[in-house]
Design an enzyme around this catalytic site. Structure first.
Site, short mmCIF file in Angstrom:
data_model
loop_
_atom_site.label_atom_id
_atom_site.label_comp_id
_atom_site.label_asym_id
_atom_site.label_seq_id
_atom_site.Cartn_x
_atom_site.Cartn_y
_atom_site.Cartn_z
N ARG A 1 63.85 43.64 24.32
CA ARG A 1 65.20 44.19 24.43
C ARG A 1 65.40 45.30 23.41
O ARG A 1 65.98 46.34 23.71
CB ARG A 1 66.22 43.06 24.21
CG ARG A 1 67.38 43.09 25.17
CD ARG A 1 68.23 41.83 25.06
NE ARG A 1 67.68 40.72 25.82
CZ ARG A 1 67.88 40.57 27.14
NH1 ARG A 1 68.59 41.45 27.83
NH2 ARG A 1 67.35 39.54 27.77
N ILE B 1 58.88 36.20 20.02
CA ILE B 1 57.86 36.60 20.98
C ILE B 1 57.76 38.12 21.04
O ILE B 1 56.73 38.68 21.42
CB ILE B 1 58.18 35.98 22.36
CG1 ILE B 1 56.90 35.86 23.16
CG2 ILE B 1 59.26 36.76 23.10
CD1 ILE B 1 56.98 34.85 24.25
N ASP B 2 58.82 38.80 20.60
CA ASP B 2 58.86 40.27 20.66
C ASP B 2 58.13 40.93 19.50
O ASP B 2 58.00 42.15 19.48
CB ASP B 2 60.32 40.75 20.68
CG ASP B 2 61.03 40.37 21.96
OD1 ASP B 2 60.34 40.19 22.99
OD2 ASP B 2 62.27 40.24 21.93
#
Lengths: 343, 343, 343, 343
Positions: free
Chosen positions: C172, C127-128
């Site tokens: 992240r 998803i990143d």
């Protein structure tokens, strides 16, 4: 005739729709002129105004927030507050005031009206839907819609990982948003401030949902409390390395408890400010617009000290004071009604 | 106790939410068993059933349409229709029937109940919100939301090209969808079936909007009619080269008239079926769920011949027949109220 | 030919669309049979399977999450893991495996393929959007859309109260979601993990925005770090009264700092799991479907050890290993490009 | 340095985002001044301008349409058109022109640049995504998203009544919107202008879908044609009683044919203008913003006669003329790829 308008308290989708309706009808039908006061009661207190005519309100219907700004200023708590307000209203040539706000903002209006003869008409505003004098307040439907959409999204994540998802929604004293969005979103547990919850019972519902091979969604109002809970949450406050106070919300606390007691993974989502921002739902635009139209009619008819309210599909007038008499909380039978979907 | 359930008439967001609530509460609280009948009254007429238990209703809350299918079949118009229905209900061991539908579907229930002692409880359904016995029906809020979002989108297109945009929405006999979505969407003209419109007056509003340097949006209910309009629209029917009959809707007709009379470009959008499909709004899920819960309670309490209805925020019971007595149309004063936004 | 399918790692909108496309094309065009493995690598490890044929994949295209479940299980870290996987694949008669996952899940596939001859085709999922071998991964567009809508909503709240709103989004190690949603949402500051931020500079942008009489929105990726920040955030961990560890996220920390340094009110919203749940955007459904179609073609053509990837508008094949070689982070010039909107 | 900006052709979500990016970067980084020309080429033709500075572009990022207005005016077809443009550009002191538009608008820019030395930089715009020089154009993703959401909604209506639903989407010469939205929406038939369709084959897919007990959705681009279809559709024109010409669109025609040949009920929805209006998707805001940033950089670097374009994730420059060389249509293999979902 010059009419002042102000919006106080937390922002809420629909405030601009009220302002637009007031101005459109006031100017076109009654030939009124308007003065916008900036930032709630701080506006008349400090004499801060905003131009408010038909061009100024074009295009604001679908916009969230308030073009007038808002604040929680209470003139009764400011030095010489009332006199400054009276002076500024009179200095601006304002004959009447339309006050759009919640319990606190309307409370000031009620007192100014009663004690000082300020000619006020109220429009109730609370995203929590907890004013007893009206069936609904605008902003609530938008908030419920946003929360429901979020819950819809969380279901598939919960299922994919067979986790508990705890969703914390607004509602410090009343559980309406939790109740409506939890029901509409197909939540498996709904917790509201009106009824203390038992963590073991919550865990029972959670486990029953897992036994049916589904993952549970727990919707919890920010003001919901466990039995013997005050103490727990007070103690949960902590300070980070910069000394900022951090209070674990009930959602995060509850997810921790569920993990501890059931051994299942649990995650929390705190919806926060997205519930009160952005474009109002069609229902809220409709309600806010009608409130605005009826508020300016009330001014026209000299119904001061009154507030507009929704009863069924009619907009009626009630004393402003009635808005602040008691909180409209979720009745126990309404909560019991939805428990059939728990677990 | 075995309870039959059927859904009749046009589909509507929220039907599945009613079914789910009926089954959840019926099974869990009262120990009922359920028989789903397929495709409205055609189901009991032909003995076509669907399994209806808790697993069958999982996950249907957010889904539009109806898991039971629907039709406009009227058993009173079928040869031997009533007898076949009575035979099939008795053959399936059905003790009571929850009938979810509009005027026609509920009309059959009222008659079966009155003339043949069939134990029916009604749940009102009409996307047009035109049943007089209830404040709102589910599906309406969803339709208004979809139409409002479409109108929001059309504003910027209209402005970019300084064109008139005519939006035709549902509402053959009642203008509720046009009124609510037109108001919520900031339309500059709203036309409803209850009030014949004057094309020259519409053109006047259109031109007034252009004079303010904005482009007008005209929202028109499909059943709205110009003065002396029956004739006009009847003649507008045409056949294409394959002999399909094509009836110009009022939206397209009106755009043509506006172009002809004002010399401004006008375009039409007919929202059509997207207004009644897809996931229900949070409000409609809530209303439909509560209707379902209260309908099964009515069965439990033996309140047959009755229908659930919304009054303010309460679900009440009224005779099924009252749903079909008269159409709830837009009162003239409600329409006058919004004219302040025209032009 | 029997093909196994599994989904591993965090869930992501579009996983079901991949599965559906694989099965539809595999069955209809190549006559393949499929075995779904449950919960990522845990499925083949424990021999847990799911029926996977055309009826099983009907209706899943618009559904978020994964019908196969997911986990982060790594067979190389399990006792006897590889042998058990080989045994189970062979026991199920699986000739080839389509592995849908991120760095970790695909890393296992690459190693099983290289070291043990398991015939794997990969489908990248994150998803990143931080896999270097592909222009985009599905789920990313949905997450950006949800975050952008949230930012849109927060603008009006920020303006109404003239507050800073800090929005913490996923990311992240890579700032793609922050960068895209911040740009699309008109944020005034965007902070990403790739570039340490200076709190005083952030405060400068915040104050510049206030000077223009607007309220600032700060979008911060969860992995963004202040200069000298590791220490700070490590210390911010606290324990509540039940001993749950609570780590203040960077968003909350930053809001505290902004308040302290500028004297302006600041609030935080952590979007959390709603970014990865629910129905995929049209773009993600399209991308996921095409990935699925091409993955099963790769199986057909015996292109094992390869993974599908997007290059421009084409789906190409690259070695699975290339997905895990290095993280695709935001290049400094791409970040510099958007700074024109800061402040 | 003074830079002119204009937007031409049909409106498209993202135009305002381009304008905002151009102005923000031009003013802040290069110290440029800007002149907005109103309504496409009509602006420089008639010397009609709009103020264009940083305050003027605040808040327009999420707004559809174009703050500059648009038109299809072609100065080469106006008496003395070129000379008037040159005079007005020089009169306004405009040194360079950023032209945002499709084939026609950019064609004018290319010719003015080549034949008259006007210093133009192009930004490609087409909601249909049919310009060959760029992977995507802004507006397309928004249109596909709206069409997909509509198709999602229509599924449940189709199922409830077991009807065929034909959805007509934009795309006169290229089927990209039909292809993407049809695939993303799970359509059972997709018809595009690039491939003539056979009605009997369409009916075959429709019947195959019914046999699987589902109801079919047929997505058809407005420019799709049956074999031997030109004649048919030309004849389908009719005049209503006021002499307005009404051309049955292909969607309505096809629904009629399906009904006639299969005996199944079929309904049509023509999405129309809602596909091009309203707030742009996050993807389109991102793409449009980057196009704007790169266009003003091209001006800075003196790259006149060039146009920005997307290649993968990079914004590149290509000759403006390349935008208009040939239409980017759906390649036959891309269409064949999705047929696995038909029926």
């Amino acid at each position: 005739m010059r009419v002042g308008v102000l919006t106080g308290g937390g922002d809420c989708p629909g405030l601009n729709a009220v302002i637009r309706a007031v101005v459109r009808k006031g100017v076109q039908e009654y030939g009124y002129e308007f003065t916008g006061f900036r930032d709630g009661w701080r506006g008349p207190l400090q004499g801060r105004t905003v131009r408010l005519d038909i061009p100024a309100v074009r295009g604001i219907l679908p916009r969230g927030g308030t073009m007038l700004g808002s604040s929680r200023t209470n003139p009764f708590k400011e030095p010489d507050g009332v006199r400054r307000i009276l002076d500024n209203l009179s200095g601006e040539g304002v004959d009447a005031l339309i006050v759009i706000g919640g319990e606190d903002t309307l409370g000031v209006a009620a007192r100014l009206s009663r004690e000082h003869g300020v000619r006020c008409v109220g429009v109730p505003k609370t995203i929590d839907n907890d004013l007893s004098a009206t069936d609904y307040t605008f902003g609530f439907d938008t908030a419920v819609g946003i929360a429901t959409e979020a819950i819809d999204r969380l279901h598939t994540t919960a299922e994919s990982h067979m986790r508990v998802l705890v969703v914390e929604v607004m509602g410090r004293h009343a559980g309406w948003i939790a109740l409506h969005s939890g029901l509409a979103g197909g939540a498996n547990v709904i917790l509201i401030p009106e009824q203390r919850f038992d963590v073991d019972q919550v865990c029972g519902w959670v486990e029953s949902r897992f036994r049916a091979s589904y993952a549970p969604i727990v919707v919890v109002a920010e003001g919901a409390m466990p039995r013997d809970g005050d103490l727990v949450l007070k103690n949960a406050a902590a300070r980070d390395s910069f000394g900022h106070v951090r209070l674990s919300g009930v959602g995060e606390w509850l997810a921790g408890e569920i993990e501890r007691r059931t051994g299942k993974e649990a995650r929390t989502t705190v919806l926060g400010h997205i519930q009160r921002g952005g474009t109002p739902s069609a229902f809220d635009r409709w309600l806010a617009t009608r409130f605005g139209l009826h508020a300016v009619s009330a001014v026209r008819e000299g119904e001061f000290g009154m507030m507009v309210a929704l009863r069924g599909t009619d907009v009626v007038r009630v004393p402003i004071a009635s808005a602040t008499e008691r909180l409209k909380t979720v009745p126990v039978e309404r909560y019991e009604e939805v428990k059939v979907f728990f677990g």
